[in-house]
Motif scaffolding. Structure first.
Motif, PDB file in Angstrom:
ATOM      1  N   LEU A 407       0.828  -1.203   0.000  1.00 40.54           N
ATOM      2  CA  LEU A 407       0.000   0.000   0.000  1.00 40.54           C
ATOM      3  C   LEU A 407       0.864   1.255   0.000  1.00 40.54           C
ATOM      4  CD1 LEU A 407      -2.592  -1.336   2.546  1.00 40.54           C
ATOM      5  CD2 LEU A 407      -3.228  -0.475   0.286  1.00 40.54           C
ATOM      6  N   LEU A 408       1.929   1.233   0.793  1.00 44.78           N
ATOM      7  CA  LEU A 408       2.815   2.398   0.843  1.00 44.78           C
ATOM      8  C   LEU A 408       3.571   2.576  -0.473  1.00 44.78           C
ATOM      9  CD1 LEU A 408       4.281   2.252   4.465  1.00 44.78           C
ATOM     10  CD2 LEU A 408       2.164   3.290   3.627  1.00 44.78           C
ATOM     11  N   THR A 409       3.943   1.458  -1.111  1.00 43.07           N
ATOM     12  CA  THR A 409       4.584   1.548  -2.426  1.00 43.07           C
ATOM     13  C   THR A 409       3.644   2.199  -3.434  1.00 43.07           C
ATOM     14  OG1 THR A 409       5.967  -0.392  -2.008  1.00 43.07           O
ATOM     15  CG2 THR A 409       5.597   0.214  -4.312  1.00 43.07           C
ATOM     16  N   ALA A 410       2.370   1.793  -3.398  1.00 42.29           N
ATOM     17  CA  ALA A 410       1.374   2.401  -4.289  1.00 42.29           C
ATOM     18  C   ALA A 410       1.248   3.894  -4.018  1.00 42.29           C
ATOM     19  CB  ALA A 410       0.026   1.709  -4.110  1.00 42.29           C
ATOM     20  N   LEU A 411       1.292   4.282  -2.744  1.00 41.47           N
ATOM     21  CA  LEU A 411       1.229   5.707  -2.411  1.00 41.47           C
ATOM     22  C   LEU A 411       2.449   6.451  -2.930  1.00 41.47           C
ATOM     23  CD1 LEU A 411      -0.205   6.152   1.212  1.00 41.47           C
ATOM     24  CD2 LEU A 411      -1.053   7.128  -0.919  1.00 41.47           C
ATOM     25  N   ASP A 412       3.626   5.857  -2.775  1.00 39.39           N
ATOM     26  CA  ASP A 412       4.846   6.502  -3.268  1.00 39.39           C
ATOM     27  C   ASP A 412       4.774   6.717  -4.774  1.00 39.39           C
ATOM     28  OD1 ASP A 412       6.297   6.796  -0.858  1.00 39.39           O
ATOM     29  OD2 ASP A 412       6.848   4.681  -0.890  1.00 39.39           O
ATOM     30  N   LEU A 413       4.220   5.743  -5.478  1.00 38.38           N
ATOM     31  CA  LEU A 413       4.085   5.875  -6.926  1.00 38.38           C
ATOM     32  C   LEU A 413       3.021   6.904  -7.298  1.00 38.38           C
ATOM     33  CD1 LEU A 413       4.176   2.078  -7.875  1.00 38.38           C
ATOM     34  CD2 LEU A 413       5.896   3.769  -8.533  1.00 38.38           C
ATOM     35  N   ALA A 414       1.943   6.953  -6.495  1.00 34.67           N
ATOM     36  CA  ALA A 414       0.789   7.773  -6.869  1.00 34.67           C
ATOM     37  C   ALA A 414       0.998   9.261  -6.629  1.00 34.67           C
ATOM     38  CB  ALA A 414      -0.440   7.291  -6.101  1.00 34.67           C
ATOM     39  N   LEU A 415       1.728   9.616  -5.582  1.00 37.58           N
ATOM     40  CA  LEU A 415       1.838  11.029  -5.227  1.00 37.58           C
ATOM     41  C   LEU A 415       2.808  11.747  -6.158  1.00 37.58           C
ATOM     42  CD1 LEU A 415       1.659  10.904  -1.333  1.00 37.58           C
ATOM     43  CD2 LEU A 415      -0.160  11.331  -2.991  1.00 37.58           C
ATOM     44  N   ASP A 416       2.353  11.868  -7.396  1.00 39.19           N
ATOM     45  CA  ASP A 416       3.125  12.508  -8.463  1.00 39.19           C
ATOM     46  C   ASP A 416       2.392  13.794  -8.866  1.00 39.19           C
ATOM     47  OD1 ASP A 416       4.392  13.339 -10.744  1.00 39.19           O
ATOM     48  OD2 ASP A 416       4.248  11.419 -11.801  1.00 39.19           O
ATOM     49  N   PRO A 417       2.945  14.948  -8.535  1.00 38.36           N
ATOM     50  CA  PRO A 417       2.230  16.202  -8.816  1.00 38.36           C
ATOM     51  C   PRO A 417       2.073  16.487 -10.299  1.00 38.36           C
ATOM     52  CG  PRO A 417       4.472  16.654  -8.105  1.00 38.36           C
ATOM     53  CD  PRO A 417       4.255  15.182  -7.911  1.00 38.36           C
ATOM     54  N   ASP A 418       2.853  15.792 -11.149  1.00 36.92           N
ATOM     55  CA  ASP A 418       2.773  16.024 -12.591  1.00 36.92           C
ATOM     56  C   ASP A 418       1.755  15.117 -13.275  1.00 36.92           C
ATOM     57  OD1 ASP A 418       4.768  17.979 -12.453  1.00 36.92           O
ATOM     58  OD2 ASP A 418       6.343  16.447 -12.537  1.00 36.92           O
ATOM     59  N   ASP A 419       1.152  14.243 -12.518  1.00 37.04           N
ATOM     60  CA  ASP A 419       0.157  13.322 -13.079  1.00 37.04           C
ATOM     61  C   ASP A 419      -1.101  13.414 -12.230  1.00 37.04           C
ATOM     62  OD1 ASP A 419      -1.414  11.087 -13.823  1.00 37.04           O
ATOM     63  OD2 ASP A 419       0.365   9.996 -14.498  1.00 37.04           O
ATOM     64  N   GLY A 420      -2.056  14.218 -12.684  1.00 33.90           N
ATOM     65  CA  GLY A 420      -3.255  14.469 -11.899  1.00 33.90           C
ATOM     66  C   GLY A 420      -4.054  13.216 -11.605  1.00 33.90           C
ATOM     67  N   LYS A 421      -4.127  12.289 -12.565  1.00 32.02           N
ATOM     68  CA  LYS A 421      -4.905  11.068 -12.364  1.00 32.02           C
ATOM     69  C   LYS A 421      -4.282  10.217 -11.259  1.00 32.02           C
ATOM     70  CE  LYS A 421      -6.750   7.065 -14.850  1.00 32.02           C
ATOM     71  NZ  LYS A 421      -6.825   6.342 -16.158  1.00 32.02           N
ATOM     72  N   ARG A 422      -2.957  10.091 -11.290  1.00 32.31           N
ATOM     73  CA  ARG A 422      -2.270   9.313 -10.248  1.00 32.31           C
ATOM     74  C   ARG A 422      -2.436   9.977  -8.882  1.00 32.31           C
ATOM     75  NH1 ARG A 422       3.179   6.096 -11.256  1.00 32.31           N
ATOM     76  NH2 ARG A 422       2.679   5.042 -13.197  1.00 32.31           N
ATOM     77  N   PHE A 423      -2.254  11.275  -8.863  1.00 32.59           N
ATOM     78  CA  PHE A 423      -2.342  11.998  -7.592  1.00 32.59           C
ATOM     79  C   PHE A 423      -3.724  11.817  -6.976  1.00 32.59           C
ATOM     80  CE2 PHE A 423      -2.268  15.331  -4.520  1.00 32.59           C
ATOM     81  CZ  PHE A 423      -0.934  15.545  -4.207  1.00 32.59           C
ATOM     82  N   ASN A 451       1.181  14.984   4.826  1.00 31.35           N
ATOM     83  CA  ASN A 451       1.937  16.233   4.636  1.00 31.35           C
ATOM     84  C   ASN A 451       2.596  16.289   3.263  1.00 31.35           C
ATOM     85  OD1 ASN A 451       1.192  17.063   7.153  1.00 31.35           O
ATOM     86  ND2 ASN A 451       3.143  16.633   8.138  1.00 31.35           N
ATOM     87  N   ARG A 452       3.065  15.143   2.767  1.00 33.12           N
ATOM     88  CA  ARG A 452       3.663  15.138   1.428  1.00 33.12           C
ATOM     89  C   ARG A 452       2.617  15.523   0.384  1.00 33.12           C
ATOM     90  NH1 ARG A 452       6.045   9.718  -1.246  1.00 33.12           N
ATOM     91  NH2 ARG A 452       7.521   9.870   0.498  1.00 33.12           N
ATOM     92  N   ALA A 453       1.416  14.968   0.532  1.00 34.60           N
ATOM     93  CA  ALA A 453       0.356  15.301  -0.424  1.00 34.60           C
ATOM     94  C   ALA A 453       0.012  16.784  -0.357  1.00 34.60           C
ATOM     95  CB  ALA A 453      -0.888  14.451  -0.141  1.00 34.60           C
ATOM     96  N   LEU A 454      -0.027  17.338   0.844  1.00 37.32           N
ATOM     97  CA  LEU A 454      -0.327  18.770   0.978  1.00 37.32           C
ATOM     98  C   LEU A 454       0.762  19.625   0.330  1.00 37.32           C
ATOM     99  CD1 LEU A 454      -1.658  18.847   4.655  1.00 37.32           C
ATOM    100  CD2 LEU A 454      -2.953  19.476   2.612  1.00 37.32           C
ATOM    101  N   GLN A 455       2.012  19.191   0.461  1.00 43.03           N
ATOM    102  CA  GLN A 455       3.125  19.953  -0.117  1.00 43.03           C
ATOM    103  C   GLN A 455       3.144  19.862  -1.637  1.00 43.03           C
ATOM    104  OE1 GLN A 455       6.482  18.206   1.839  1.00 43.03           O
ATOM    105  NE2 GLN A 455       6.048  19.154   3.819  1.00 43.03           N
ATOM    106  N   LEU A 456       2.757  18.693  -2.185  1.00 42.28           N
ATOM    107  CA  LEU A 456       2.836  18.483  -3.624  1.00 42.28           C
ATOM    108  C   LEU A 456       1.608  18.976  -4.376  1.00 42.28           C
ATOM    109  CD1 LEU A 456       4.368  14.884  -3.773  1.00 42.28           C
ATOM    110  CD2 LEU A 456       5.546  17.060  -4.103  1.00 42.28           C
ATOM    111  N   ALA A 457       0.508  19.182  -3.640  1.00 42.50           N
ATOM    112  CA  ALA A 457      -0.742  19.545  -4.301  1.00 42.50           C
ATOM    113  C   ALA A 457      -0.579  20.851  -5.081  1.00 42.50           C
ATOM    114  CB  ALA A 457      -1.856  19.679  -3.262  1.00 42.50           C
TER     115      ALA A 457
END
Length: 837
Positions: A407-423, A451-457
């Motif tokens: 699950l954490l690996t999926a989160l690491d992959l998903a939190l990509d600010p350049d890919d709105g669908k993944r984010f 916090n990472r998601a808030l920073q990358l949003a």
């Protein structure tokens, strides 16, 4: 047939060999070491060096260095098994392969030790207290991706002078006091022996003659003596003779993956033998059928194991029979392994996982497969969140535990600010983890991702009111868990505004519930009431049964504890229960029933309350709700004390205390110290009672907590009664001593005095196994003395004390100092002295 004892000779007893006794001693020391599979070939010099260095007091960090596949992990596990009796506090293996953030090193160690995070205290301090005076060896495997976090290791060593660390890494940590042990390739003779051993373990009919041995030696030389490469080649002896293997082996097998071409021409600073290792894996991979290659590539994305269903979905192999056959074939080829100790779960060696991911990139599948991986775990988290709400939380939590690192690996992959669908998928994944994170107390982990998601949003995300509502709601819950009620209220208020904008009524009603709870904590009762009423009406309108009953439950708690309106509270709780099927034993059902039991206790409806609590305890045990069980045992003990049923009260108190201590439920643990103090007073053990009262008060003053159990009748007069019974001077001395007791010492004191007092001394056969010096050590240990203090009292070295303690644990068949203390009390080894101190 029973043979009578000969009175002149006494009973016949079995004599154990020294080797048997060492095995029995090692088995009594807590550890989670992986099992040893086969003998280690060669490495005698390395093993001797590791044992020598770990046996020295001035060397507490030993790092095994070398590249992937060299055998560092195997060597570390063998060394740890060989030295287990030298670390009576325990030997713990921790695989850091799935950890990429140095901030998670301590949480992973704490999770291995079953230590719970405390909301208002640094985890490093909690670990320091737990590890104090424990002689422990940690084996930290696969540290290479965490080298930048090496200072965390320095802090761990500096704050805990009794621990040692054995670390495997592709490079040294470059820390003061570090002893590096380089692990080199095997000499040809040892490599040849390893190849033959592995080939025979796979095929008992595998035989060699002088010519075969020479061929195998040449093949091992081609493989540069790398253990993993040798094992991968040896597994092919079921298909090919050694001569055929040597002929088929090529330095650059065709078709070669593009990543291996890169290693050969682009990254020339890598050792040639590392390229050879990849060539060996590539050679094995190229012999696979296309469906096996596809499955292996998909399997390489999973960070910490997988089951057939998840792998089949990711590899797009929907037929269960086909995925089962494919995985079975890959297991036979040693490219997939059964996960140790986990039924129906599988894993890859790290090196093979790395190779598989390189193949994904080379075949331009990375975006497609990682998108599918993220979606797979987003959907899983969402389904399991619904199961938790529907009452099947035990099954859901177990599944989430198994998939944690994935699950954490999926989160690491998903939190990509350049890919709105993944984010967006990452935000929804976090929403699915909300109950799991905060029920388990995974505060550091949740804080990191929120916090990472808030920073990358970025603007694209911030303009999506629905996603922002989810993210702010998570942040509000995190602040609530941190006891930052003002900050939590701010985020939940923003969540409400956003949900109103995007029309998300389900999340809107839930945010109103969350905001109302925090406003109550801030004493803003008027606005809290408004949000409770509005949120409740909305939940009823949209049919959100789970939030409806949660709001009724919270409103009942508010009416009972804040407004002191028991009739209204009972009305809310009964209305909530009416929403749940009569036979349901969900977390919410049992929580509400526990609240009703608290009310029954306050009303002195003792018989009815005891019966209700018995039912709750049975259901909580069946459904694996340890917190509710611990709460209910503590309250049932209070009922028994009111009824003057001292023995069952003591039994339930000890049960609740051990459970609350294990799960890190601080609020309940401190209240149980008070309850056991009350029990002590009923037994005229006034000094112990004063210490426990004082210790609980001192700790709760430093760590404000919300009360769990109701106050017992006459609580306000208890301390005055105690002071009168002891006399002012004796009371003040005991109170001062209790104030200065550490949390662990308070727990041991409470455990000792909480044992049933009527147990009579016996001449148990185990007692005769302890030497006189071991009995002295056990008596001091049971009084809460540390190993260092025992060493000073008995005028022996610290290592001698550690050996005595290890012998005691083994001979008594107990797991730890707490259980040894319990045994000593039950067998009256302390006489009346402990109860009078």
């Amino acid at each position: 047939m029973n043979t009578p004892e000969n009175p002149s000779t006494g009973p016949i007893t079995r004599k154990f060999s020294r080797g048997e006794l060492q095995i029995m001693l090692a088995e009594s020391i807590p550890n989670n070491l992986p099992a040893i599979h086969g003998q280690i070939v060669g490495r005698e010099k390395e093993m001797e060096s590791i044992e020598q260095f770990l046996g020295r007091d001035d060397i507490r960090l030993v790092t095994l260095t070398g590249f992937g596949g060299i055998g560092k992990t195997t060597l570390a596990i063998h060394a740890a098994h060989a030295m287990i009796k030298s670390f009576p506090g325990g030997v713990f293996f921790i695989d850091l392969g799935a950890v990429i953030d140095p901030e998670l090193i301590l949480p992973v160690i704490a999770k291995t030790l079953n230590i719970q995070e405390e909301s208002q205290r640094p985890l490093s301090s909690t670990l320091k207290d737990f590890l104090s005076n424990r002689t422990i060896l940690f084996v930290l495997d696969n540290f290479e991706q965490l080298v930048n976090g090496a200072p965390v290791i320095t802090g761990l060593i500096d704050s805990n002078p009794c621990i040692h660390l054995l670390i495997t890494s592709r490079e040294g940590l470059r820390l003061r006091g570090e002893q590096v042990v380089p692990i080199h390739p095997l000499p040809v003779e040892d490599a040849t022996a390893l190849f033959i051993q592995r080939a025979q373990s796979l095929n008992p009919d595998f035989q060699t003659n002088e010519g075969d041995v020479a061929v195998i030696a040449e093949l091992c030389a081609r493989l540069d003596g790398l253990p993993l490469a040798i094992e991968l080649a040896a597994m092919r002896t079921k298909m090919f003779a050694p001569q055929t293997l040597l002929a088929r082996f090529k330095p650059d097998p065709e078709p070669a993956p593009a990543t291996l071409d890169l290693l050969a021409s682009g990254a020339r600073d890598l050792p040639a033998r590392q390229q050879t290792l990849r060539n060996t894996i590539a050679w094995s991979y190229n012999l696979l059928a296309p469906v096996e290659q596809k499955t292996l590539r998909a399997a390489s994305l999973f960070a910490s194991g997988f089951d057939l269903d998840m792998l089949g979905q990711l590899a797009e192999i929907p037929q269960q029979v086909e995925i089962l056959q494919t995985v079975s074939s890959l297991i036979d080829k040693h490219l997939i392994q059964a996960a140790p100790g986990k039924e129906s779960r599988f894993t890859l060696l790290n090196t093979i996982r790395e190779f598989g991911r390189e193949k994904i990139r080379q075949q331009n599948e990375w975006q497609q497969l990682t998108d599918a991986y993220i979606q797979l775990y987003k959907d899983l988290a969402g389904r399991l969140a619904i199961e938790i709400e529907d009452g099947d939380s035990a099954r859901a939590i177990n599944r989430l535990d198994s998939e944690h690192n994935n699950l954490l690996t999926a989160l690491d992959l998903a939190l990509d600010p350049d890919d709105g669908k993944r984010f967006a998928a990452g935000i929804h994944l976090m929403a699915g983890l909300e109950q799991y994170w905060f029920q388990h107390g995974y505060l550091i982990e949740s804080e990191k991702y929120i916090n990472r998601a808030l920073q990358l949003a970025g603007n694209q995300i911030l303009n999506d009111a629905h996603l922002c509502a989810i993210l702010y709601g998570l942040k509000g819950t995190l602040q609530w868990a941190r006891n930052d009620f003002e900050g939590a209220a701010k985020y939940h208020q923003q969540t409400i505004t956003l949900c109103e904008q995007c029309g998300d009524d389900i999340r809107l009603a839930r945010a109103m519930n969350n905001l109302a709870v925090n406003l109550d904590e801030l004493s803003d009762y008027e606005n809290a009431s408004r949000y409770y009423e509005t949120g409740l009406a909305l939940s009823q309108k949209i049919g959100d049964n789970w939030n409806h009953l949660r709001m009724l439950s919270n409103m009942g708690i508010r009416a009972h504890h804040l407004l002191k309106d028991t009739l209204r509270a009972e009305g809310y709780w009964q209305a909530a229960l009416a929403l749940i099927p009569p036979q349901s034993k969900s977390f919410e059902t049992l929580s509400i029933q526990f609240n009703l039991a608290c009310m029954g206790y306050a009303r002195q409806e003792l018989e009815h309350t005891a019966a209700l609590l018995d039912d709750i305890i049975e259901a909580a045990s069946e459904k694996s709700f340890p917190r509710i069980r611990a709460y209910s045992c503590g309250l049932l003990a209070l009922v028994y004390l009111e009824q003057k049923r001292i023995q069952p009260a003591a039994s339930r108190l000890v049960e609740a205390l051990e459970a609350s201590y294990t799960i890190g439920e601080l609020a309940l643990t401190y209240e149980l110290f008070e309850c056991i103090a009350l029990l002590s007073m009923s037994q005229m053990q006034y000094k112990q009672a004063a210490k426990l009262f004082a210790g609980a008060e001192a700790h709760t003053a430093k760590e404000p907590i919300r009360r769990v159990l109701p106050l017992w009748n006459g609580f306000d007069k208890t301390v005055k009664t105690l002071a009168s019974a002891l006399g002012r001077a004796a009371f003040e001395r005991a109170w001062e001593e209790g104030k200065n007791l550490a949390y662990e010492d308070l727990y041991l004191l409470a455990l000792r005095v909480g044992k049933p007092p009527e147990i009579k001394p016996t001449q148990n056969e185990f007692l005769t196994l302890l030497t006189e010096r071991e009995l002295d050590t056990l008596r001091l240990l049971a009084r809460g003395k540390t190993n260092q203090e025992i060493s000073q009292d008995l005028f022996v070295t610290l290592k001698t004390v550690e050996k005595h303690v290890a012998n005691i644990l083994h001979k008594l068949g107990v797991r730890n100092r707490t259980e040894a203390t319990t045994w000593a009390i039950q067998h009256n080894l302390l006489g009346t002295e402990l109860r009078e101190n």
